[in-house]
Design a protein around this motif. Structure first.
Motif, PDB file in Angstrom:
ATOM      1  N   SER A  18       0.867  -1.179  -0.092  1.00 22.83           N
ATOM      2  CA  SER A  18      -0.001   0.009   0.100  1.00 22.83           C
ATOM      3  C   SER A  18       0.845   1.234  -0.035  1.00 22.83           C
ATOM      4  N   GLU A  19       0.423   2.205  -0.474  1.00 16.24           N
ATOM      5  CA  GLU A  19       0.983   3.625  -0.351  1.00 16.24           C
ATOM      6  C   GLU A  19       2.447   3.491  -1.311  1.00 16.24           C
ATOM      7  N   TYR A  20       2.346   2.750  -2.435  1.00 15.59           N
ATOM      8  CA  TYR A  20       3.574   2.391  -3.183  1.00 15.59           C
ATOM      9  C   TYR A  20       3.836   3.453  -4.247  1.00 15.59           C
ATOM     10  N   ASP A  21       5.184   3.863  -4.032  1.00 21.65           N
ATOM     11  CA  ASP A  21       5.808   5.192  -4.918  1.00 21.65           C
ATOM     12  C   ASP A  21       6.818   4.889  -5.498  1.00 21.65           C
ATOM     13  N   THR A  55       9.153  -4.770   1.583  1.00 24.96           N
ATOM     14  CA  THR A  55       9.400  -3.546   2.197  1.00 24.96           C
ATOM     15  C   THR A  55       7.812  -3.095   2.950  1.00 24.96           C
ATOM     16  N   TRP A  56       6.780  -3.504   2.314  1.00 27.15           N
ATOM     17  CA  TRP A  56       5.567  -3.051   3.029  1.00 27.15           C
ATOM     18  C   TRP A  56       5.387  -3.713   4.259  1.00 27.15           C
ATOM     19  N   LEU A  57       5.884  -5.106   4.471  1.00 25.69           N
ATOM     20  CA  LEU A  57       5.429  -5.899   5.932  1.00 25.69           C
ATOM     21  C   LEU A  57       6.591  -5.250   6.726  1.00 25.69           C
ATOM     22  N   THR A  58       7.631  -4.953   6.463  1.00 27.01           N
ATOM     23  CA  THR A  58       8.627  -4.469   7.257  1.00 27.01           C
ATOM     24  C   THR A  58       8.201  -3.236   7.843  1.00 27.01           C
ATOM     25  N   ARG A  59       7.676  -2.107   6.899  1.00 29.19           N
ATOM     26  CA  ARG A  59       7.284  -0.883   7.218  1.00 29.19           C
ATOM     27  C   ARG A  59       6.074  -0.931   8.120  1.00 29.19           C
ATOM     28  N   ARG A  60       5.206  -2.076   8.159  1.00 27.75           N
ATOM     29  CA  ARG A  60       4.006  -2.246   8.969  1.00 27.75           C
ATOM     30  C   ARG A  60       4.458  -3.104  10.185  1.00 27.75           C
ATOM     31  N   ASN A  69       6.420  -5.870  10.617  1.00 27.06           N
ATOM     32  CA  ASN A  69       6.644  -7.264  10.489  1.00 27.06           C
ATOM     33  C   ASN A  69       7.896  -7.518   9.638  1.00 27.06           C
ATOM     34  N   PRO A  70       9.195  -7.382  10.151  1.00 24.93           N
ATOM     35  CA  PRO A  70      10.427  -7.334   9.467  1.00 24.93           C
ATOM     36  C   PRO A  70      10.633  -8.461   8.563  1.00 24.93           C
ATOM     37  N   THR A  71      10.494  -8.491   7.015  1.00 24.46           N
ATOM     38  CA  THR A  71      10.742  -9.267   6.155  1.00 24.46           C
ATOM     39  C   THR A  71      11.845  -9.243   4.923  1.00 24.46           C
ATOM     40  N   ASP A  72      12.364 -10.130   4.783  1.00 22.64           N
ATOM     41  CA  ASP A  72      13.406  -9.965   3.630  1.00 22.64           C
ATOM     42  C   ASP A  72      12.673 -10.482   2.297  1.00 22.64           C
ATOM     43  N   ARG A  73      13.395 -10.011   1.217  1.00 19.02           N
ATOM     44  CA  ARG A  73      12.946 -10.407  -0.065  1.00 19.02           C
ATOM     45  C   ARG A  73      12.744 -11.804  -0.353  1.00 19.02           C
TER      46      ARG A  73
END
Length: 454
Positions: free
Chosen positions: A51-54, A118-123, A125-129
């Motif tokens: 979400s809020e992808y830019d 990136t989204w999960l980490t921002r919310r 929930n740290p997640t790698d690629r």
């Protein structure tokens, strides 16, 4: 206009409708969070990617400032571009969403994995690629993304109201196989706060049949069948894993009976040169349920079949239903075993019942199309309809050629009229026992009926 009532016994009191602005609710902190917390608003088969992808970058290296509200992904591998407006949508809302759809149409699995991580980490929930990639593949049922489906995102506009510029354009675009879904969000004031509801305005049931041009309709049918095929393959793998039908290490062999005759000889010769090419070991891992004996690599049934065909014959079809190509020593395919999962052969047929309930008068469909939509085969579906008293509108289901099934029976054995007579009373004409093909529901129509009824 939708009315909402508070019911207390025999008394029903209408709740006053208010705009989200009047309710003090915001577009990003409230409406967007509702959708993120309840992705079923976008469809039962949709997961939120970001979400809020830019993070847009052109070939010239310059960054764009556009910000996409929500990007989702269906289990069939189609992207869902979501644009949110708290109140009435501006007249150019659809143009903005179409621009986003064009921008995401070039996304790949790696692009989506980066965005999801990136989204999960921002919310929080740290997640790698790699982990994000695994989550996306798991959502696809262990399959992989189809570039053709990725190039055709679904657009969904959610707003308090839509002006004519938007509604007219959505209807017009449907003629070109570009579906812009319009969902109206409304709020009502109650004693203890506010209630919110989401109502799909477009497309309406059956609208695609009358708005798509013949060429666009054929293209939409082809893409829809690919989506259904992918969903069925993913469903078969999930059922087998959930039921632990096969033990890890169970040997599977590639069955040549599923191979088109033109490719069978080449494939047979290729496998005879190295028999391990036609064998794989099952493992209960949705991200990779097959370990190919030829290279020890981890594959999904469909992806491995496509790889084998490309290696053996020099070409591969756009898509195949992988689970029907792999069988156990007893000769049962993965698809057959999935159908026989306890609770599947005696399965919950509520999806079929919902679809049958939604079949409109004056239209008909086939056992085959219904079977594809609810991820089963025509034969067990037909047997169920023939014996289940809960199946409504059974007379609106015909054989593929538009004729009444020879073994059709009414639940009430004393009933003397025929399905053809009932359909004729609904306005459908028959020629030599064949129903008018122009009022047959397309595969897309049937799939949409189930999605809306669920």
């Amino acid at each position: 206009m939708t009315l909402l009532f508070k019911v207390n016994g025999a008394k029903a009191t209408a709740l006053p409708a208010v705009s989200l602005a009047e309710a003090g609710l915001s577009e990003r902190a409230d409406l967007q969070e509702w959708v993120l917390a309840n992705p079923a608003i976008l469809g039962d088969d949709v997961m939120v990617v970001t979400s809020e992808y830019d993070q847009w970058t052109g070939s010239d290296g310059l960054r764009a400032r556009d910000r996409l509200d929500i990007l989702g992904l269906s289990t069939a591998g189609r992207l869902v571009v979501v644009e949110l407006k708290r109140d009435a949508a501006p007249g150019d809302t659809h143009l903005q969403a179409i621009n986003y759809a064009a921008m995401v149409s070039g996304f790949t699995l790696d692009t989506l994995a980066d965005a999801h991580a990136t989204w999960l980490t921002r919310r929080g929930n740290p997640t790698d690629r790699d982990s994000a990639r695994a989550l996306l593949l798991e959502h696809l049922g262990g399959g992989e993304l189809d570039p053709e489906l990725l190039r055709k995102p679904r657009i969904m506009l959610i707003a308090g109201a839509f002006p004519r510029q938007v509604t007219n354009t959505a209807v017009w675009l449907s003629q070109f196989d570009l579906i812009v879904e319009l969902v109206e969000v409304a709020a009502w004031r109650s004693d203890d706060g506010f209630l919110a509801g989401f109502n799909r305005l477009w497309p309406t049931t059956g609208a695609e049949e009358f708005t798509l041009s013949p060429m666009a309709r054929a293209d939409a049918e082809r893409v829809s069948q690919k989506e259904v095929q992918r969903s069925r393959a993913a469903s078969a793998v999930r059922r087998l894993i959930d039921a632990e039908t096969l033990a890890d290490g169970t040997t599977l062999r590639l069955t040549l009976s599923a191979v088109p005759a033109a490719q069978r000889a080449k494939l047979d010769q290729w496998i005879q040169q190295e028999p391990s090419r036609g064998r794989a070991a099952w493992q209960n891992d949705p991200k990779g349920p097959l370990r190919w004996e030829a290279d020890g690599g981890i594959w999904t049934p469909t992806r491995l079949v496509l790889h084998i065909l490309a290696q053996a014959t020099g070409s591969a079809p756009e898509s195949v239903r992988g689970p029907i190509w792999w069988e156990v020593e007893a000769g049962h395919s993965l698809a057959d075993l999935a159908e026989a999962v306890p609770g599947q052969s005696r399965r919950d047929w509520s999806d079929l019942h919902a679809c049958l309930d939604a079949l409109p008068a004056g239209r008909w469909t086939t056992y085959g199309d219904l079977a594809q939509v609810v991820a089963t085969k025509a034969q067990p579906l037909g047997q169920h309809i023939a014996t289940c008293p809960s199946c409504q509108n059974r007379w609106r289901v015909l054989d593929a050629d538009g004729t009444v099934a020879a073994d059709f029976k009414w639940p009430d054995p004393s009933r003397a009229d025929t399905p053809q007579q009932v359909l004729e009373s609904e306005g459908i004409t028959f020629t030599n026992g064949t129903a008018d093909p122009s009022v047959r529901l397309s595969l897309t129509d049937v799939a949409n009926l189930l999605r809306r009824a669920s």
